[in-house]
Design a protein around this motif. Structure first.
Motif, PDB file in Angstrom:
ATOM      1  N   LEU A  38       0.823  -1.219   0.000  1.00 65.45           N
ATOM      2  CA  LEU A  38       0.000   0.000   0.000  1.00 65.45           C
ATOM      3  C   LEU A  38       0.855   1.266   0.000  1.00 65.45           C
ATOM      4  CD1 LEU A  38      -2.790  -1.078   2.517  1.00 65.45           C
ATOM      5  CD2 LEU A  38      -2.892  -1.099   0.022  1.00 65.45           C
ATOM      6  N   GLY A  39       1.911   1.255  -0.771  1.00 72.41           N
ATOM      7  CA  GLY A  39       2.748   2.443  -0.937  1.00 72.41           C
ATOM      8  C   GLY A  39       3.758   2.691   0.166  1.00 72.41           C
ATOM      9  N   LYS A  40       3.823   1.819   1.161  1.00 71.41           N
ATOM     10  CA  LYS A  40       4.771   1.970   2.271  1.00 71.41           C
ATOM     11  C   LYS A  40       5.570   0.680   2.412  1.00 71.41           C
ATOM     12  CE  LYS A  40       1.644   4.838   4.989  1.00 71.41           C
ATOM     13  NZ  LYS A  40       0.897   4.913   6.241  1.00 71.41           N
ATOM     14  N   GLY A  85       3.650  -9.117   0.019  1.00 74.93           N
ATOM     15  CA  GLY A  85       4.077  -8.687  -1.299  1.00 74.93           C
ATOM     16  C   GLY A  85       4.778  -9.758  -2.116  1.00 74.93           C
ATOM     17  N   PHE A  86       4.458 -11.023  -1.889  1.00 72.26           N
ATOM     18  CA  PHE A  86       5.065 -12.057  -2.720  1.00 72.26           C
ATOM     19  C   PHE A  86       4.128 -13.249  -2.881  1.00 72.26           C
ATOM     20  CE2 PHE A  86       6.206 -14.981   0.647  1.00 72.26           C
ATOM     21  CZ  PHE A  86       6.560 -14.197   1.727  1.00 72.26           C
TER      22      PHE A  86
END
Length: 160
Positions: free
Chosen positions: A79-81, A146-147
């Protein structure tokens, strides 16, 4: 201090971990021992549980200091962080590998796009989306980290 996930160059996990530890940064690189077969021999080899991923525990102000080490590609973002991992999740992973617990699950009637919650092991409780299902292959996207997790040599009735 939060734990952050770093993405490394392929097969650089161990080297990057050692270099970050030399800089005084707390690092965790989950490793497992696998039996590898060559044409003339078999050998036990230590490999990363999560290929190209390591975890670092540091302040937000220190985040840029990791890029002085060769082999680090980027932080994993959510989320961008930069994605943060709770201490409990890192401890669960350590406990799993330390105790060499055997986990099992059954793959059956899973379809692409379906939400799937991991019910045991170091990633217990994480929810992902099934990205691919084939005869002996299952891929689950874990958006929180994220994977994707890839499971090979699985058939619909086999326990792993």
């Amino acid at each position: 201090m939060p734990w952050f996930a770093l993405y490394t160059k392929p097969r650089f996990e161990k080297k990057v971990s050692e270099r970050l530890q030399q800089l005084g940064i707390e690092v965790y690189c989950p490793m497992i021992t696998q039996l590898k077969q060559w044409s003339d021999r078999k050998k036990k080899v230590e490999v990363a549980l999560l290929p190209s991923y390591i975890f670092v525990n540091l302040d937000n102000q220190q985040r840029d200091s990791v890029f002085t080490v060769n082999g680090i590609v980027r932080y994993v973002y959510w989320l961008g962080k930069p994605a943060t991992i709770r201490d409990e999740e890192i401890q669960n992973l350590k406990d799993f590998l330390k105790n060499k617990m055997v986990t099992s699950f059954t793959v059956s009637a899973i379809q692409v796009g379906q939400h799937y919650t991991i019910t045991s092991g170091p990633l217990n409780g994480l929810q992902g989306i099934v990205a691919k299902v084939e005869k002996n292959y299952l891929e689950i996207t874990l958006e929180q980290l994220g994977f994707k997790i890839q499971l090979h040599n699985i058939n619909s009735k086999q326990e792993v």
